[in-house]
Enzyme design. Structure first.
Site, PDB file in Angstrom:
ATOM      1  N   SER A 365      37.623  20.927  72.570  1.00 14.43           N
ATOM      2  CA  SER A 365      38.726  21.720  73.110  1.00 14.43           C
ATOM      3  C   SER A 365      39.804  21.725  72.046  1.00 14.43           C
ATOM      4  CB  SER A 365      39.240  21.095  74.397  1.00 14.43           C
ATOM      5  OG  SER A 365      40.381  21.800  74.811  1.00 14.43           O
ATOM      6  N   ARG A 366      40.112  22.914  71.511  1.00 11.02           N
ATOM      7  CA  ARG A 366      40.968  22.942  70.330  1.00 11.02           C
ATOM      8  C   ARG A 366      42.453  22.877  70.635  1.00 11.02           C
ATOM      9  NH1 ARG A 366      37.185  27.010  68.988  1.00 11.02           N
ATOM     10  NH2 ARG A 366      35.460  26.005  67.918  1.00 11.02           N
ATOM     11  N   VAL A 367      42.882  23.291  71.822  1.00  9.82           N
ATOM     12  CA  VAL A 367      44.320  23.263  72.079  1.00  9.82           C
ATOM     13  C   VAL A 367      44.701  22.422  73.292  1.00  9.82           C
ATOM     14  CG1 VAL A 367      44.766  25.484  70.998  1.00  9.82           C
ATOM     15  CG2 VAL A 367      44.232  25.408  73.415  1.00  9.82           C
TER      16      VAL A 367
END
Ligand code: ATP
Ligand code: MG
Length: 502
Positions: A365-367
């Site tokens: 999950s990048r953000v």
């Protein structure tokens, strides 16, 4: 030979120019010259726009999808047997749109906004175009509020924030839809409107899902939009855009929306069928060249608005089905690159009983980390690394019999963690419950619990703390933090419970 009288020619040209009338008729009418497979070719409409709605003589609607030199190609929103060669067609000068509004909450509709749940007409005041520009950078705010799914393995390791786009990807029957439905069920009382978009699914599957949502009281804040497999490719194609238009209506009012596209693989297939019928040239895997744009312009509309722009959000959970775990195929790589992370579900894990079958190594999950509560961040700490180490060690030690105590302990710990991450369907855990579970586990309070009784231990411990030490849960919920004092309390309570459990 008489000389050409230039004066005369000039005067004729001048009068021609002066008397030239621009042919801009109020309504343009054309004629169908070919129809079949849900597509009609129309001659005589010269100024139609891409995406404009046209109406056939018998009331059938179509949408302009292809503009050629002398004719236009339309996709039809109904049976193509109702029209034929020579049928008259009128422009509407309107882009395709869908009725929107609060009245749709709790209802099941088709891609055109008409109810299909037999509960009567839906009275709506508003109308939105199904294609709409995504909010610009100035109107956006970064992700900072969590969207909790209630699933321990996701909320702890791959947190999702409101306004994020997190892909759920995996082979068929790996629990993709279940993650989405659990996430919807967990939004109860959290002030989030949920929109589930079914694309190309069996009507019975959708009916079952609606039933599940109803049983858990989740239809009270949800809308289900379905373009079933039996419906035309045109309706399947516009379904996610129509659902997003519905979501935008709420977002621009400052509300938070969770939207699920189940699934975009079938959406791409529907679009491929339409494109081939419209005689566009096929590219890789026979998809048309603009298939990336198909999904990027859809997912770009999910965002979190700044306070000045209204402050609402659309969180998107698109779903992609892979073939034999191949994430490098055309559509999966496209959507992976558009989204802010993916939850990768694996058949092997699913069949070995690890459900939800989240592959910890390939998911990201990048953000969402920015949106995770402090309490969860502290509690989940190193479990991703612990699990990675465990999996590696598990492979290495598979065939050796004499292990030293430290290795044995680490294997035991890893096995216990894996067991804790298993979660039955429709059984969301609150943030506090997740924090308590992780806190007790990472402080090795469950080391001596037999693996097969781990889930039982977890559930009973949570119940025990809920009834005997409710102040712990209250404190976590209120402060959203996990200070040393609370940690001590959790560990003491866990010890206390362990005494009773054995
Ligand atoms: P499809 O490819 O057909 O759309 P899917 O990937 O969406 O499948 P689901 O329909 O969500 O998968 O789940 C497949 C089956 O696995 C269902 O019968 C569901 O009940 C079961 N299942 C999913 N998740 C869990 C879970 N956490 N625990 C137990 N059973 C589960
Ligand atoms: Mg599914």
């Amino acid at each position: 030979m008489s000389a050409i009288n230039s004066e005369e020619i000039i005067s004729i040209l001048k009068s021609e120019i002066e008397n030239y009338e621009m042919e801009a008729k109020a309504s343009e009418t054309g004629t169908v010259i070919w129809v079949g497979d849900g597509i009609a070719t129309v001659y005589g409409i010269d100024h139609a726009m891409y995406g404009e709605i046209v109406i056939f003589e018998n009331g059938l609607k179509g949408m302009v999808q292809d503009i050629r030199r002398n004719e236009i190609g339309c996709i039809l929103f109904g049976k193509d047997t109702e029209i034929g060669e020579g049928t008259k067609v009128n422009r509407t000068k309107k882009k395709a749109g869908i009725p929107v509004g609060e009245a749709f909450i709790g209802r099941v509709i088709n891609a055109l906004g008409a109810p299909i749940d037999g509960k009567g007409e839906i009275i709506s005041k508003d109308y939105r175009p199904i294609e709409h520009e995504a909010p610009g950078i100035v109107d956006r705010k970064s992700v900072s509020v969590p969207l909790e799914t209630g699933i321990l393995s996701i909320d702890s390791m791959f947190p999702i924030g409101r306004g994020q786009r997190e892909l759920i990807i995996g082979d068929r029957q790996t629990g993709k839809t279940s993650i989405a439905t659990d996430a919807i069920i967990n939004q109860k009382g959290k002030d989030v409107i949920c929109i589930y978009t079914a694309i190309g699914q069996k009507a019975s599957t959708v009916a079952k899902l609606v039933n599940t949502l109803e049983q858990h009281g989740a239809m009270e804040y949800s809308i289900v939009l379905s373009a079933a497999a039996s419906e035309s490719a045109s309706l399947q194609y516009i379904a996610p855009y129509a659902a997003t238009a519905m979501a935008e209506y709420f977002m621009y009012q400052g509300k938070d929306v969770l939207i699920i596209y189940d699934d975009l693989s079938k959406h791409a297939v529907a679009y491929r069928a339409l494109s081939l019928l419209l005689e566009r040239s096929p590219g890789r895997e026979a998809y048309p060249g603009d298939v990336f744009y198909l999904h990027s312009r859809l997912l770009e509309r999910s965002s979190r608005l700044s306070d000045e722009a209204g402050g609402g959000s659309i969180t998107a959970l698109p779903i992609i089905e892979t073939q034999a775990g191949d994430v490098a195929a055309y559509i999966p790589t496209n959507v992976i690159s558009i989204t802010d992370g993916q939850i990768f579900l694996e058949s092997d894990l699913f069949f070995s009983g690890m459900r939800p079958a989240v592959n910890v190594g390939l998911s990201v999950s990048r953000v969402g980390g920015a949106a995770q509560t402090k309490a969860m961040k502290k509690a989940s700490g190193s479990i991703r690394i612990d699990l990675a180490q465990y999996r590696e060690m598990e492979v290495f030690t598979q065939f050796s019999s004499d292990l030293d105590d430290a290795t044995k302990a680490q294997l035991q710990y890893g096995k216990g963690l894996m067991e804790l991450l298993k979660q039955p369907l429709c059984n969301p855990l609150s943030m506090a419950q997740q924090v308590i579970t992780l806190c007790a586990a990472t402080h090795k309070k469950m080391m001596d619990v037999p693996v097969e009784r781990m889930k039982e231990f977890q559930m009973q411990m949570l119940e025990y703390i809920q009834s005997v030490h409710p102040e712990i849960i209250r404190e976590i919920e209120e402060t959203k933090d996990l200070n040393d004092a609370v940690t001590e309390k959790i560990l003491a309570a866990a010890d206390e419970f362990k005494g009773r459990f054995q």
